[in-house]
Design a protein around this motif. Structure first.
Motif, PDB file in Angstrom:
ATOM      1  N   ARG A 137      92.449 -79.286  20.014  1.00 36.80           N
ATOM      2  CA  ARG A 137      93.502 -79.554  21.007  1.00 36.80           C
ATOM      3  C   ARG A 137      94.296 -78.282  21.307  1.00 36.80           C
ATOM      4  NH1 ARG A 137      96.509 -82.206  24.087  1.00 36.80           N
ATOM      5  NH2 ARG A 137      98.650 -82.777  23.725  1.00 36.80           N
ATOM      6  N   TYR A 138      94.608 -77.514  20.281  1.00 40.64           N
ATOM      7  CA  TYR A 138      95.348 -76.268  20.465  1.00 40.64           C
ATOM      8  C   TYR A 138      94.547 -75.286  21.314  1.00 40.64           C
ATOM      9  CZ  TYR A 138      97.521 -71.798  19.488  1.00 40.64           C
ATOM     10  OH  TYR A 138      98.105 -70.568  19.634  1.00 40.64           O
ATOM     11  N   VAL A 139      93.274 -75.105  20.999  1.00 38.04           N
ATOM     12  CA  VAL A 139      92.418 -74.182  21.747  1.00 38.04           C
ATOM     13  C   VAL A 139      92.316 -74.626  23.203  1.00 38.04           C
ATOM     14  CG1 VAL A 139      90.036 -73.341  21.988  1.00 38.04           C
ATOM     15  CG2 VAL A 139      91.144 -73.346  19.748  1.00 38.04           C
ATOM     16  N   ASN A 140      92.123 -75.917  23.427  1.00 34.18           N
ATOM     17  CA  ASN A 140      92.047 -76.428  24.801  1.00 34.18           C
ATOM     18  C   ASN A 140      93.332 -76.148  25.577  1.00 34.18           C
ATOM     19  OD1 ASN A 140      89.465 -77.359  24.476  1.00 34.18           O
ATOM     20  ND2 ASN A 140      90.087 -79.461  24.027  1.00 34.18           N
ATOM     21  N   ALA A 141      94.455 -76.335  24.932  1.00 36.60           N
ATOM     22  CA  ALA A 141      95.737 -76.112  25.605  1.00 36.60           C
ATOM     23  C   ALA A 141      95.927 -74.638  25.959  1.00 36.60           C
ATOM     24  CB  ALA A 141      96.888 -76.579  24.717  1.00 36.60           C
ATOM     25  N   GLN A 142      95.390 -73.759  25.141  1.00 33.72           N
ATOM     26  CA  GLN A 142      95.574 -72.334  25.361  1.00 33.72           C
ATOM     27  C   GLN A 142      94.593 -71.735  26.361  1.00 33.72           C
ATOM     28  OE1 GLN A 142      98.111 -70.411  23.991  1.00 33.72           O
ATOM     29  NE2 GLN A 142      98.841 -72.441  23.424  1.00 33.72           N
ATOM     30  N   PHE A 143      93.372 -72.264  26.398  1.00 31.62           N
ATOM     31  CA  PHE A 143      92.317 -71.582  27.145  1.00 31.62           C
ATOM     32  C   PHE A 143      91.675 -72.368  28.274  1.00 31.62           C
ATOM     33  CE2 PHE A 143      92.354 -69.770  22.807  1.00 31.62           C
ATOM     34  CZ  PHE A 143      92.778 -68.490  23.139  1.00 31.62           C
ATOM     35  N   LYS A 144      92.076 -73.604  28.476  1.00 29.01           N
ATOM     36  CA  LYS A 144      91.482 -74.398  29.551  1.00 29.01           C
ATOM     37  C   LYS A 144      92.538 -74.752  30.587  1.00 29.01           C
ATOM     38  CE  LYS A 144      87.602 -76.250  27.072  1.00 29.01           C
ATOM     39  NZ  LYS A 144      86.789 -77.404  26.797  1.00 29.01           N
ATOM     40  N   THR A 145      92.106 -74.863  31.816  1.00 29.29           N
ATOM     41  CA  THR A 145      93.010 -75.282  32.887  1.00 29.29           C
ATOM     42  C   THR A 145      93.285 -76.776  32.742  1.00 29.29           C
ATOM     43  OG1 THR A 145      91.249 -75.906  34.416  1.00 29.29           O
ATOM     44  CG2 THR A 145      91.972 -73.574  34.449  1.00 29.29           C
ATOM     45  N   ALA A 146      94.275 -77.243  33.465  1.00 28.93           N
ATOM     46  CA  ALA A 146      94.612 -78.673  33.435  1.00 28.93           C
ATOM     47  C   ALA A 146      93.417 -79.508  33.884  1.00 28.93           C
ATOM     48  CB  ALA A 146      95.824 -78.937  34.326  1.00 28.93           C
ATOM     49  N   ALA A 147      92.725 -79.067  34.917  1.00 28.62           N
ATOM     50  CA  ALA A 147      91.553 -79.801  35.406  1.00 28.62           C
ATOM     51  C   ALA A 147      90.454 -79.831  34.345  1.00 28.62           C
ATOM     52  CB  ALA A 147      91.040 -79.175  36.699  1.00 28.62           C
ATOM     53  N   GLU A 148      90.245 -78.721  33.645  1.00 24.56           N
ATOM     54  CA  GLU A 148      89.227 -78.684  32.588  1.00 24.56           C
ATOM     55  C   GLU A 148      89.614 -79.604  31.428  1.00 24.56           C
ATOM     56  OE1 GLU A 148      87.474 -74.135  33.059  1.00 24.56           O
ATOM     57  OE2 GLU A 148      89.340 -74.449  31.946  1.00 24.56           O
ATOM     58  N   ARG A 149      90.899 -79.636  31.087  1.00 19.12           N
ATOM     59  CA  ARG A 149      91.354 -80.527  30.013  1.00 19.12           C
ATOM     60  C   ARG A 149      91.131 -81.984  30.404  1.00 19.12           C
ATOM     61  NH1 ARG A 149      95.671 -76.837  30.034  1.00 19.12           N
ATOM     62  NH2 ARG A 149      97.147 -78.385  30.829  1.00 19.12           N
ATOM     63  N   TYR A 150      91.415 -82.316  31.666  1.00 17.53           N
ATOM     64  CA  TYR A 150      91.222 -83.685  32.133  1.00 17.53           C
ATOM     65  C   TYR A 150      89.733 -84.038  32.127  1.00 17.53           C
ATOM     66  CZ  TYR A 150      91.190 -87.872  34.964  1.00 17.53           C
ATOM     67  OH  TYR A 150      90.971 -89.152  35.414  1.00 17.53           O
ATOM     68  N   GLU A 151      88.896 -83.137  32.607  1.00 16.95           N
ATOM     69  CA  GLU A 151      87.454 -83.400  32.615  1.00 16.95           C
ATOM     70  C   GLU A 151      86.929 -83.594  31.194  1.00 16.95           C
ATOM     71  OE1 GLU A 151      84.785 -81.234  35.328  1.00 16.95           O
ATOM     72  OE2 GLU A 151      86.631 -80.380  36.190  1.00 16.95           O
ATOM     73  N   GLN A 152      87.421 -82.809  30.258  1.00 19.90           N
ATOM     74  CA  GLN A 152      86.990 -82.973  28.871  1.00 19.90           C
ATOM     75  C   GLN A 152      87.433 -84.343  28.338  1.00 19.90           C
ATOM     76  OE1 GLN A 152      87.972 -79.859  26.110  1.00 19.90           O
ATOM     77  NE2 GLN A 152      86.840 -80.852  24.480  1.00 19.90           N
ATOM     78  N   LEU A 153      88.646 -84.749  28.693  1.00 16.87           N
ATOM     79  CA  LEU A 153      89.129 -86.072  28.293  1.00 16.87           C
ATOM     80  C   LEU A 153      88.220 -87.164  28.864  1.00 16.87           C
ATOM     81  CD1 LEU A 153      91.519 -87.583  26.864  1.00 16.87           C
ATOM     82  CD2 LEU A 153      92.544 -87.745  29.125  1.00 16.87           C
ATOM     83  N   LEU A 154      87.845 -87.011  30.127  1.00 12.70           N
ATOM     84  CA  LEU A 154      86.924 -87.970  30.763  1.00 12.70           C
ATOM     85  C   LEU A 154      85.600 -88.041  30.021  1.00 12.70           C
ATOM     86  CD1 LEU A 154      87.180 -87.389  34.636  1.00 12.70           C
ATOM     87  CD2 LEU A 154      87.758 -89.459  33.372  1.00 12.70           C
ATOM     88  N   ASN A 155      85.075 -86.891  29.649  1.00 12.01           N
ATOM     89  CA  ASN A 155      83.769 -86.835  28.979  1.00 12.01           C
ATOM     90  C   ASN A 155      83.822 -87.305  27.528  1.00 12.01           C
ATOM     91  OD1 ASN A 155      82.498 -85.831  31.265  1.00 12.01           O
ATOM     92  ND2 ASN A 155      82.933 -83.712  30.703  1.00 12.01           N
TER      93      ASN A 155
END
Length: 187
Positions: A137-155
């Motif tokens: 979660r920390y890595v995602n917050a630091q290195f992914k865009t909001a859209a990428e975080r949402y897409e990962q949540l979807l997947n």
């Protein structure tokens, strides 16, 4: 209790004696939607296993709730810092649905650790899984865009979208509800 034992067996093989000990040490608790399982400034004295239901961990900052995790069936949940250190919690844990949980106190768990290394190993593995989720979660917050975080949540966790209000999902992703709406409309 069967779900709990099945989950524990996925971590490690356990003896019949250990299974019986755990059966006797966990207590089933049932709470309604919106129940506050843990409140900030109180010491968290229990570790919970979610048999049925949904929960969220959140902080309050300047009167605003900031969701930082969700828990669902087969998850172990607690305010880990407070539970381990026995210091007051800085987070709240709220039930998002009526839930069936299995609870074990810190004192009981510590006693089991001291007398049954097999149980200490199981809990260590559960803690490791929690730590890995936290680091991801920390890595995602630091290195992914909001859209990428949402897409990962979807997947990775599409069930969250069916069970959690959008405002809490937006908070979890670190964005406004309006930004989440724009991202959803583009996908």
């Amino acid at each position: 209790m069967q779900q709990l034992l099945i989950q524990i067996r996925q971590f490690s093989t356990i003896s019949n004696e250990t299974e019986e000990l755990l059966h006797n040490c966990f207590e089933q608790v049932v709470y309604p939607k919106n129940h506050q399982l843990v409140t900030e400034a109180a010491v968290c004295r229990h570790l919970y296993f979610v048999e049925k239901g949904a929960l969220r961990g959140y902080y309050t900052l300047d009167g605003k709730e900031i969701t930082h995790w969700f828990g669902f069936e087969n998850d172990f949940v607690t305010s880990f810092h407070s539970f381990i250190t026995q210091e007051p919690a800085v987070e709240n844990i709220q039930l998002l649905e009526g839930s069936i949980l299995w609870s074990i106190s810190k004192d009981t768990l510590t006693s089991l650790f001291n007398n049954h290394p097999e149980i200490e190993r199981i809990v260590r593995i559960a803690y490791e899984k929690y730590y890995i989720r936290l680091e991801e979660r920390y890595v995602n917050a630091q290195f992914k865009t909001a859209a990428e975080r949402y897409e990962q949540l979807l997947n990775d966790s599409p069930h969250i979208l069916e069970r959690v209000p959008l405002g809490q999902i937006a908070s979890y992703l670190g964005i406004s509800q309006e930004t989440l709406s724009r991202i959803r409309s583009r996908l």
